[in-house]
Design a protein around this motif. Structure first.
Motif, PDB file in Angstrom:
ATOM      1  N   PHE A  10       6.015  -1.312  -5.921  1.00  0.00           N
ATOM      2  CA  PHE A  10       5.833  -0.003  -5.303  1.00  0.00           C
ATOM      3  C   PHE A  10       6.693   0.109  -4.044  1.00  0.00           C
ATOM      4  O   PHE A  10       6.900  -0.866  -3.330  1.00  0.00           O
ATOM      5  CB  PHE A  10       4.361   0.208  -4.949  1.00  0.00           C
ATOM      6  CG  PHE A  10       3.446   0.152  -6.145  1.00  0.00           C
ATOM      7  CD1 PHE A  10       3.090   1.310  -6.819  1.00  0.00           C
ATOM      8  CD2 PHE A  10       2.990  -1.073  -6.630  1.00  0.00           C
ATOM      9  CE1 PHE A  10       2.273   1.258  -7.944  1.00  0.00           C
ATOM     10  CE2 PHE A  10       2.172  -1.138  -7.753  1.00  0.00           C
ATOM     11  CZ  PHE A  10       1.817   0.030  -8.405  1.00  0.00           C
ATOM     12  N   ASP A  11       7.172   1.311  -3.796  1.00  0.00           N
ATOM     13  CA  ASP A  11       7.969   1.565  -2.596  1.00  0.00           C
ATOM     14  C   ASP A  11       7.088   1.798  -1.375  1.00  0.00           C
ATOM     15  O   ASP A  11       7.500   1.535  -0.247  1.00  0.00           O
ATOM     16  CB  ASP A  11       8.864   2.791  -2.815  1.00  0.00           C
ATOM     17  CG  ASP A  11       9.753   2.618  -4.027  1.00  0.00           C
ATOM     18  OD1 ASP A  11      10.680   1.796  -3.948  1.00  0.00           O
ATOM     19  OD2 ASP A  11       9.514   3.283  -5.054  1.00  0.00           O
ATOM     20  N   THR A  12       5.888   2.315  -1.596  1.00  0.00           N
ATOM     21  CA  THR A  12       4.952   2.590  -0.515  1.00  0.00           C
ATOM     22  C   THR A  12       3.554   2.173  -0.955  1.00  0.00           C
ATOM     23  O   THR A  12       3.131   2.472  -2.064  1.00  0.00           O
ATOM     24  CB  THR A  12       4.920   4.089  -0.164  1.00  0.00           C
ATOM     25  OG1 THR A  12       6.248   4.556   0.090  1.00  0.00           O
ATOM     26  CG2 THR A  12       4.058   4.340   1.070  1.00  0.00           C
ATOM     27  N   ILE A  13       2.863   1.466  -0.068  1.00  0.00           N
ATOM     28  CA  ILE A  13       1.468   1.107  -0.309  1.00  0.00           C
ATOM     29  C   ILE A  13       0.634   1.694   0.824  1.00  0.00           C
ATOM     30  O   ILE A  13       0.938   1.472   2.002  1.00  0.00           O
ATOM     31  CB  ILE A  13       1.274  -0.417  -0.397  1.00  0.00           C
ATOM     32  CG1 ILE A  13       2.097  -0.978  -1.575  1.00  0.00           C
ATOM     33  CG2 ILE A  13      -0.199  -0.769  -0.556  1.00  0.00           C
ATOM     34  CD1 ILE A  13       2.027  -2.497  -1.717  1.00  0.00           C
ATOM     35  N   VAL A  14      -0.377   2.453   0.469  1.00  0.00           N
ATOM     36  CA  VAL A  14      -1.216   3.142   1.457  1.00  0.00           C
ATOM     37  C   VAL A  14      -2.619   2.550   1.397  1.00  0.00           C
ATOM     38  O   VAL A  14      -3.381   2.820   0.468  1.00  0.00           O
ATOM     39  CB  VAL A  14      -1.256   4.660   1.190  1.00  0.00           C
ATOM     40  CG1 VAL A  14      -2.159   5.354   2.214  1.00  0.00           C
ATOM     41  CG2 VAL A  14       0.144   5.250   1.242  1.00  0.00           C
ATOM     42  N   ASP A  15      -2.941   1.737   2.373  1.00  0.00           N
ATOM     43  CA  ASP A  15      -4.245   1.079   2.459  1.00  0.00           C
ATOM     44  C   ASP A  15      -5.109   1.842   3.455  1.00  0.00           C
ATOM     45  O   ASP A  15      -4.911   1.746   4.664  1.00  0.00           O
ATOM     46  CB  ASP A  15      -4.055  -0.376   2.898  1.00  0.00           C
ATOM     47  CG  ASP A  15      -5.359  -1.103   3.208  1.00  0.00           C
ATOM     48  OD1 ASP A  15      -6.386  -0.446   3.468  1.00  0.00           O
ATOM     49  OD2 ASP A  15      -5.343  -2.340   3.228  1.00  0.00           O
ATOM     50  N   SER A  16      -6.055   2.601   2.939  1.00  0.00           N
ATOM     51  CA  SER A  16      -7.004   3.308   3.801  1.00  0.00           C
ATOM     52  C   SER A  16      -8.356   2.617   3.704  1.00  0.00           C
ATOM     53  O   SER A  16      -9.066   2.758   2.714  1.00  0.00           O
ATOM     54  CB  SER A  16      -7.126   4.780   3.379  1.00  0.00           C
ATOM     55  OG  SER A  16      -8.111   5.450   4.162  1.00  0.00           O
ATOM     56  N   ALA A  17      -8.675   1.821   4.711  1.00  0.00           N
ATOM     57  CA  ALA A  17      -9.988   1.178   4.845  1.00  0.00           C
ATOM     58  C   ALA A  17     -10.256   0.074   3.840  1.00  0.00           C
ATOM     59  O   ALA A  17     -11.406  -0.151   3.460  1.00  0.00           O
ATOM     60  CB  ALA A  17     -11.103   2.221   4.801  1.00  0.00           C
ATOM     61  N   LEU A  18      -9.223  -0.631   3.393  1.00  0.00           N
ATOM     62  CA  LEU A  18      -9.438  -1.828   2.586  1.00  0.00           C
ATOM     63  C   LEU A  18      -9.201  -3.097   3.404  1.00  0.00           C
ATOM     64  O   LEU A  18     -10.027  -4.001   3.391  1.00  0.00           O
ATOM     65  CB  LEU A  18      -8.537  -1.834   1.346  1.00  0.00           C
ATOM     66  CG  LEU A  18      -8.663  -3.090   0.463  1.00  0.00           C
ATOM     67  CD1 LEU A  18     -10.100  -3.312   0.015  1.00  0.00           C
ATOM     68  CD2 LEU A  18      -7.733  -3.017  -0.736  1.00  0.00           C
ATOM     69  N   PHE A  19      -8.114  -3.156   4.141  1.00  0.00           N
ATOM     70  CA  PHE A  19      -7.767  -4.369   4.881  1.00  0.00           C
ATOM     71  C   PHE A  19      -8.932  -4.856   5.736  1.00  0.00           C
ATOM     72  O   PHE A  19      -9.230  -6.057   5.781  1.00  0.00           O
ATOM     73  CB  PHE A  19      -6.533  -4.116   5.750  1.00  0.00           C
ATOM     74  CG  PHE A  19      -6.099  -5.311   6.563  1.00  0.00           C
ATOM     75  CD1 PHE A  19      -5.293  -6.278   6.013  1.00  0.00           C
ATOM     76  CD2 PHE A  19      -6.510  -5.462   7.880  1.00  0.00           C
ATOM     77  CE1 PHE A  19      -4.901  -7.397   6.754  1.00  0.00           C
ATOM     78  CE2 PHE A  19      -6.127  -6.564   8.622  1.00  0.00           C
ATOM     79  CZ  PHE A  19      -5.318  -7.528   8.061  1.00  0.00           C
TER      80      PHE A  19
END
Length: 232
Positions: free
Chosen positions: A108-117
């Motif tokens: 993937f070119d972009t990974i968007v982690d919203s509230a997982l890390f």
């Protein structure tokens, strides 16, 4: 130890997840408007699917994944209700992927982690595996964006310090380009009511929580030579 899928399933089966607000996080919307999201996009820990749905509706090639089968089922219903049938969701364990021989998700070119890390706050091994998976899935030159609850204030949810983000991405193959305070929005459900403190919901039932927003670039392949490991 990181919670099992059954724990997350319960939050979706009973609709009492404090992170479900019925819309994307404003910080993620702002990233898209600023041109920070491009190419093929991964939404890990997609949950209710709000970001996958919103980005798909805008024409992005997005895949939302979650450890919880109930979350994936919820997200698919959510996409249908919002008339975005093209939104794609799969069950995937982002920690276990660090130890598999193949890569079923692709790159993937972009990974968007919203509230997982921040879920890996108390599990250093799982956090390290998660970062390894991100490195594996993010194309060289691509970006990982992380929106995580901040320990700048007390309250419900796993809250982390900025140093945890920096330290986790300090190894070869990463560059933390930006890390700054932002906000995350949730709702007060019976599962977190005893930890809500003085938080007051707005007219839409949402509460504003302190967060970090990080932009991390995946560097090129790692080369080991006489000067030690470095990235090209």
């Amino acid at each position: 130890m990181t919670q099992a899928p059954e724990v997350w399933n319960s939050a979706y089966d009973n609709d009492n997840a404090p992170w479900i607000i019925g819309e994307p996080q404003p910080a993620i919307v702002a990233l898209e408007r600023a041109g920070r999201i491009r190419g093929r996009v991964l939404d890990p820990g997609a949950g209710a699917g709000e970001h996958t749905i919103a980005l798909t509706a805008l024409g992005y090639d997005v895949l939302g994944v979650d450890l919880s089968p109930s979350a994936v089922a919820y997200a698919r219903r959510n996409a249908a209700a919002k008339n975005v049938p093209a939104a794609r969701f799969e069950v995937a364990d982002m920690v276990a992927l660090a130890h598999t021989g193949d890569n079923p998700l692709g790159t993937f070119d972009t990974i968007v982690d919203s509230a997982l890390f921040h879920v890996f706050l108390a599990d250093a091994d799982a956090r390290a595996d998660y970062v390894r998976t991100l490195h594996r899935l993010c194309a060289p030159g691509g970006y990982v964006h992380i929106l995580a609850l901040s320990d700048a204030e007390a309250g419900f949810g796993p809250r982390i310090g900025a140093a945890m983000i920096r330290d986790s991405f300090a190894g070869p193959g990463w560059e933390v380009e930006d890390l700054r305070p932002d906000h995350y929005y949730g709702r007060i459900t019976e599962t977190v009511a005893d930890r809500a403190g003085d938080l007051t919901p707005d007219a839409a039932g949402k509460v504003e929580l302190a967060a970090w927003l990080a932009r991390i670039r995946r560097l090129g392949r790692t080369v080991v030579d006489g000067s030690g490991p470095h990235d090209t």
